[in-house]
Design a protein around this motif. Sequence first.
Motif, PDB file in Angstrom:
ATOM      1  N   ALA A   7       0.818  -1.219   0.000  1.00  0.00           N
ATOM      2  CA  ALA A   7       0.000   0.000   0.000  1.00  0.00           C
ATOM      3  C   ALA A   7       0.851   1.268   0.000  1.00  0.00           C
ATOM      4  CB  ALA A   7      -0.948  -0.005   1.194  1.00  0.00           C
ATOM      5  N   THR A   8       1.922   1.267   0.773  1.00  0.00           N
ATOM      6  CA  THR A   8       2.778   2.458   0.847  1.00  0.00           C
ATOM      7  C   THR A   8       3.508   2.684  -0.464  1.00  0.00           C
ATOM      8  OG1 THR A   8       3.036   2.134   3.223  1.00  0.00           O
ATOM      9  CG2 THR A   8       4.649   3.561   2.124  1.00  0.00           C
ATOM     10  N   LYS A   9       4.083   1.621  -1.024  1.00  0.00           N
ATOM     11  CA  LYS A   9       4.783   1.745  -2.309  1.00  0.00           C
ATOM     12  C   LYS A   9       3.823   2.157  -3.418  1.00  0.00           C
ATOM     13  CE  LYS A   9       8.598  -1.440  -1.482  1.00  0.00           C
ATOM     14  NZ  LYS A   9       9.274  -2.666  -1.925  1.00  0.00           N
ATOM     15  N   PHE A  10       2.603   1.591  -3.376  1.00  0.00           N
ATOM     16  CA  PHE A  10       1.634   1.944  -4.409  1.00  0.00           C
ATOM     17  C   PHE A  10       1.247   3.415  -4.303  1.00  0.00           C
ATOM     18  CE2 PHE A  10      -2.332   2.184  -6.726  1.00  0.00           C
ATOM     19  CZ  PHE A  10      -2.038   1.443  -7.859  1.00  0.00           C
ATOM     20  N   ALA A  11       1.017   3.886  -3.092  1.00  0.00           N
ATOM     21  CA  ALA A  11       0.651   5.296  -2.891  1.00  0.00           C
ATOM     22  C   ALA A  11       1.780   6.221  -3.356  1.00  0.00           C
ATOM     23  CB  ALA A  11       0.325   5.554  -1.426  1.00  0.00           C
ATOM     24  N   THR A  12       3.009   5.856  -3.077  1.00  0.00           N
ATOM     25  CA  THR A  12       4.157   6.656  -3.519  1.00  0.00           C
ATOM     26  C   THR A  12       4.262   6.663  -5.034  1.00  0.00           C
ATOM     27  OG1 THR A  12       5.328   6.155  -1.461  1.00  0.00           O
ATOM     28  CG2 THR A  12       6.675   6.894  -3.334  1.00  0.00           C
ATOM     29  N   TRP A  13       4.111   5.482  -5.630  1.00  0.00           N
ATOM     30  CA  TRP A  13       4.146   5.375  -7.090  1.00  0.00           C
ATOM     31  C   TRP A  13       3.011   6.187  -7.706  1.00  0.00           C
ATOM     32  CZ3 TRP A  13       0.092   3.305  -9.895  1.00  0.00           C
ATOM     33  CH2 TRP A  13       0.306   3.245 -11.286  1.00  0.00           C
ATOM     34  N   ALA A  14       1.812   6.065  -7.147  1.00  0.00           N
ATOM     35  CA  ALA A  14       0.653   6.784  -7.681  1.00  0.00           C
ATOM     36  C   ALA A  14       0.894   8.290  -7.673  1.00  0.00           C
ATOM     37  CB  ALA A  14      -0.602   6.435  -6.880  1.00  0.00           C
ATOM     38  N   ALA A  15       1.390   8.804  -6.559  1.00  0.00           N
ATOM     39  CA  ALA A  15       1.651  10.244  -6.456  1.00  0.00           C
ATOM     40  C   ALA A  15       2.676  10.687  -7.493  1.00  0.00           C
ATOM     41  CB  ALA A  15       2.133  10.593  -5.047  1.00  0.00           C
ATOM     42  N   ALA A  16       3.702   9.871  -7.711  1.00  0.00           N
ATOM     43  CA  ALA A  16       4.732  10.208  -8.703  1.00  0.00           C
ATOM     44  C   ALA A  16       4.190  10.164 -10.126  1.00  0.00           C
ATOM     45  CB  ALA A  16       5.917   9.250  -8.569  1.00  0.00           C
ATOM     46  N   ASN A  17       3.072   9.452 -10.323  1.00  0.00           N
ATOM     47  CA  ASN A  17       2.464   9.325 -11.650  1.00  0.00           C
ATOM     48  C   ASN A  17       1.172  10.128 -11.778  1.00  0.00           C
ATOM     49  OD1 ASN A  17       3.913   7.222 -13.495  1.00  0.00           O
ATOM     50  ND2 ASN A  17       4.126   6.517 -11.394  1.00  0.00           N
TER      51      ASN A  17
END
Length: 135
Positions: A7-17
């Motif tokens: 969840a944390t990695k996905f949220a970070t990736w999402a924000a970067a994209n």
Amino acid sequence: MFPLYDATKFATWAAANNLIPVPTLAQAVWLTIDGTMYGTKDQQLLAPHTVQADIATYLAQFTVYNNLKITSNNFWSIVHEATGLVRVVYATEIVRTMIRQRLSEPQRHLIEQANYEIEPYTKNRHYFDDYTYNM
């Protein structure tokens, strides 16, 4: 159960994209296993090849993914099986899943609440059924 979802990695990736948490499926591109919905900031409909290229950058963070032979035939199977993610096509009120994808309770509830149609489109290839991994 989902070796390529964090969840944390996905949220970070999402924000970067340029994806942000959104309150309804009518604004979402992705629905996670914990029921978080992510959509674009300006609600632009993303082309399928853009969605694929973007999610591949998220998956590339995981050694497990990089050790698989990824082809155009198995890419979406890996995405759904290993992350539990559901693709949302809000323009047509459809959620795209893997055939016989087990939805989490939050996913099921949100899809039913929105009255979206479930459209399975890729096979479960069972890459991760017996897979042992370390996160």
